[in-house]
Write a protein that holds these residues in place. Structure first.
Motif, mmCIF file in Angstrom:
data_model
loop_
_atom_site.group_PDB
_atom_site.id
_atom_site.type_symbol
_atom_site.label_atom_id
_atom_site.label_comp_id
_atom_site.label_asym_id
_atom_site.label_seq_id
_atom_site.Cartn_x
_atom_site.Cartn_y
_atom_site.Cartn_z
ATOM 1 N N ASP A 74 0.834 -1.192 0.000
ATOM 2 C CA ASP A 74 0.000 0.000 0.000
ATOM 3 C C ASP A 74 0.874 1.249 0.000
ATOM 4 N N LEU A 75 1.944 1.226 0.777
ATOM 5 C CA LEU A 75 2.871 2.351 0.770
ATOM 6 C C LEU A 75 3.600 2.471 -0.562
ATOM 7 N N GLU A 76 3.865 1.340 -1.183
ATOM 8 C CA GLU A 76 4.507 1.378 -2.495
ATOM 9 C C GLU A 76 3.625 2.117 -3.498
ATOM 10 N N ILE A 77 2.351 1.849 -3.472
ATOM 11 C CA ILE A 77 1.432 2.537 -4.382
ATOM 12 C C ILE A 77 1.380 4.030 -4.071
ATOM 13 N N SER A 78 1.425 4.386 -2.780
ATOM 14 C CA SER A 78 1.382 5.810 -2.441
ATOM 15 C C SER A 78 2.652 6.537 -2.880
ATOM 16 N N PHE A 79 3.756 5.824 -3.037
ATOM 17 C CA PHE A 79 4.959 6.441 -3.588
ATOM 18 C C PHE A 79 4.965 6.419 -5.113
ATOM 19 N N PHE A 81 2.375 6.626 -7.242
ATOM 20 C CA PHE A 81 1.424 7.518 -7.907
ATOM 21 C C PHE A 81 2.006 8.915 -8.147
ATOM 22 N N PRO A 82 2.539 9.599 -7.123
ATOM 23 C CA PRO A 82 3.124 10.916 -7.434
ATOM 24 C C PRO A 82 4.365 10.826 -8.308
#
Length: 121
Positions: A74-79, A81-82
């Motif tokens: 989940d943190l990987e996706i949050s990094f 996307f931007p």
């Protein structure tokens, strides 16, 4: 005042339409769904355990492992996307640092897979 309203009117229309759509979906789901309740439907679901036992019982460590893996990806996706939005403005250092980050995450995932943390027996 007219300039401000013209800029924010799209947002207000979007909020209104989303409220109407969510209200319609809620009402339709309440009307369409069957109302027959049985013991399984009204019982609480607590990670596959009977919720009426002692709260201090131990349970399998794999629940924690799955939760940690979920948080990692989940943190990987949050990094990602931007990073993907600003990829055109980044230098090669920004690109390769994210590639190294993804390689480290992939190595961790392969390690978890190899150790059998994803196998559920």
């Amino acid at each position: 005042m007219k300039l401000i309203f013209s800029e924010y009117s799209i947002i207000l229309i979007f909020i209104g339409l989303s409220f109407l759509l969510s209200s319609a979906i809620f009402v339709l789901s309440y009307i369409i769904t069957p109302k027959k309740a049985d013991q399984e439907k009204v019982s609480a679901y607590e990670c596959g355990f009977n919720p009426f036992e002692d709260a201090r019982t131990t349970f399998d460590i794999r629940f924690y492992l799955v939760a940690i893996l979920f948080l990692i990806f989940d943190l990987e996706i949050s990094f990602l996307f931007p990073w993907s939005l600003s990829l055109g403005d980044l230098s090669s250092f920004g690109f390769w640092s994210m590639v190294i980050f993804l390689i480290i995450l992939t190595v961790g995932f392969v390690y978890e897979w190899y150790k059998g943390a994803l196998e559920w027996e």
